[in-house]
Write an enzyme that holds these catalytic residues in place. Structure first.
Site, short mmCIF file in Angstrom:
data_model
loop_
_atom_site.label_atom_id
_atom_site.label_comp_id
_atom_site.label_asym_id
_atom_site.label_seq_id
_atom_site.Cartn_x
_atom_site.Cartn_y
_atom_site.Cartn_z
N ASP A 103 19.45 -32.61 27.96
CA ASP A 103 19.74 -31.86 26.74
C ASP A 103 18.52 -31.85 25.83
O ASP A 103 18.20 -30.84 25.22
CB ASP A 103 20.94 -32.46 26.00
N LYS A 150 25.75 -34.86 25.19
CA LYS A 150 25.26 -35.98 24.37
C LYS A 150 26.40 -36.91 24.01
O LYS A 150 26.28 -38.13 24.04
CB LYS A 150 24.70 -35.44 23.05
N ARG A 158 15.22 -24.18 24.04
CA ARG A 158 16.04 -23.09 23.48
C ARG A 158 15.55 -22.67 22.11
O ARG A 158 15.57 -21.50 21.74
CB ARG A 158 17.50 -23.56 23.35
N HIS A 216 29.90 -34.83 15.48
CA HIS A 216 28.73 -33.97 15.67
C HIS A 216 28.99 -32.63 15.00
O HIS A 216 30.13 -32.18 14.92
CB HIS A 216 28.46 -33.75 17.17
N1 URA Z 1 23.77 -29.11 18.01
C1 URA Z 1 23.48 -29.53 19.26
O1 URA Z 1 23.44 -30.73 19.53
N2 URA Z 1 23.25 -28.62 20.19
C2 URA Z 1 23.30 -27.31 19.96
O2 URA Z 1 23.08 -26.55 20.86
C3 URA Z 1 23.60 -26.87 18.65
C4 URA Z 1 23.84 -27.80 17.69
#
Ligand code: URA
Length: 434
Positions: A161, A187, A168, A82
């Protein structure tokens, strides 16, 4: 317990208990807490932060807000990757087929654009027919059949999330260490991998603007990884200028396809090799990082990684004729050159500004329901340290609206800082935090 007390507690910079965090996540997910109440709490967390225990509790609560995948059928080392987000960041599109071509199972859940940063899922959706929202069973079956599946966060995985991430983005709360760490790790934990490589971007085009914060975010995520039995390695990468040359959606997909055919920008290659080499190590297929890099180069050279991309796209319903002939991707109506009026060397090219310019053309979204324009964006011709002469093209703006295109061209020209002296090439790998 009620949400007003919880908001007030965080507003007053007090520590939230596990029960209070669980209550917020559960009640927000089932609709009993409104978006404006959640926004108030998220803003309070953004301003006052969270300690390690609160961040871990938030992460675990978000991870358990939906299903938890079990990927143990794929072996004892299941690796995931990620990125904390960037501008021109097409790493997943290139790296995941490479990793799958090495025989390492790839079950990847990616995100959409956030703030000024792009998202893999928005990019993948520019391939006609590519289905990013498949059910869990099909996702697992895809990995069993061809060794790779890349999908969006549409399944019931870490739904908390998904809601908080979208929120956000619309309340200017993206660049917060506890919020990023909990978003990413929830995640990843729910998605089932037990080995996680994290690309922690750092610089003007990243949420972490300096190395100190990037290290802090890395340490926070590693700690959460340890507490949840996931081995996590963070690679801090440079995001002071955009990665590669293309910034947008279908133009980034085209750049990724070309990279897998062997035409890979140097900065992209450096990041691909480092992240990939650590993924191979985490998968238990080799401890020698330099040797692992050679394994990756071989898979690009013999086109097995490119063939894996074709397989991935075909398997998820995408039209592979676009991969085989990238000329088929729709083009923006206007291609506006940005011309240099100075001689010298490119000294800086603020990645965040380039991301915002691309977003304003329609490549990103201002509200969560906004539609993305797949063909617009920015194609850089000159990057940091490149020599430039008066009259040379610095970049092209791809626009579907001439007025927006001209504005973008003017803004982009102002973003290029040209120095008289030679400027060194930026170092791409800034640190490895284990
Ligand atoms: N990637 C994500 O999955 N979440 C974040 O808050 C920032 C980048």
């Amino acid at each position: 317990m009620n949400i007003l007390e919880i908001i007030a507690k965080k507003r007053d910079n007090k520590t939230l208990s596990k029960e209070e965090i669980d209550f917020f996540i559960e009640q927000y997910c089932n609709g009993n807490i409104t978006d404006y109440q959640a926004a108030a709490l998220i803003m309070a967390i953004y301003i006052n932060g969270m300690n390690e225990e609160e961040t871990t509790n938030l992460t675990m609560s978000m991870a358990h807000s939906g299903e938890m995948l079990d990927l143990s059928v794929f072996g004892k080392n299941v690796v995931d990757k990620h990125s904390t987000g960037g501008v021109g960041d097409k790493i997943t599109l290139i790296l995941m087929p490479i990793i799958a071509s090495l025989g390492i199972p790839v079950a990847k859940m990616s995100g959409r654009g956030l703030g000024f940063t792009g998202g893999t899922i928005d990019k993948l959706e520019s391939i006609p027919g590519y289905n990013t929202s498949v059910e869990i069973d099909e996702f697992i079956q895809n990995v069993k059949n061809i060794g790779i599946s890349v999908i969006g966060q549409t399944m019931n995985l870490a739904p908390a999330d998904k809601k908080i991430y979208a929120l956000r983005d619309t309340i200017a709360c993206t660049d917060s260490i506890p919020l990023i760490a909990s978003s990413i790790m929830s995640k990843k934990i729910a998605a089932g991998a037990n080995k996680i490589i994290l690309d922690v971007t750092c610089g003007s085009g990243a949420f972490m603007q300096n190395k100190e914060d990037a290290v802090k975010l890395s340490e926070t995520m590693n700690k959460i990884g340890k507490l949840s039995n996931r081995e996590t390695i963070c690679v801090i990468t440079n995001m002071d200028e955009p990665l590669g040359y293309a910034v947008g959606n279908n133009i980034e997909v085209i750049e990724a396809i070309k990279a897998l055919k062997g035409d890979m920008p140097e900065d992209v290659k450096e990041v691909i090799l480092e992240l990939g080499a650590y993924m191979i190590k985490l998968a238990g297929l080799g401890d020698n990082i330099e040797e692992n890099k050679n394994k990756i180069l071989e898979k690009i050279e013999n086109k097995e990684a490119y063939q894996k991309l074709i397989q991935l796209v075909e398997n998820q319903g995408g039209d592979i004729s676009y991969i085989e002939n990238t000329e088929k991707f729709p083009k923006a109506k206007f291609k506006i050159p940005v011309i240099s009026d100075k001689d010298g060397f490119v000294e800086s090219l603020n990645a965040r500004k380039v991301g915002e310019i691309s977003g304003a053309l329609g490549a990103g979204r201002l509200r969560k329901e906004d539609k993305i324009d797949q063909s617009v964006g920015v194609m850089l011709c000159k990057k940091i340290s490149d020599r430039v002469e008066v009259g040379e093209t610095l970049a092209y703006v791809y626009a579907n609206n001439e007025e927006l295109g001209n504005k973008a061209s003017k803004n982009l020209k102002e973003t290029y800082k040209i120095a008289n002296n030679v400027v060194p090439k930026p170092k791409m790998i800034l640190d490895i935090v284990k």
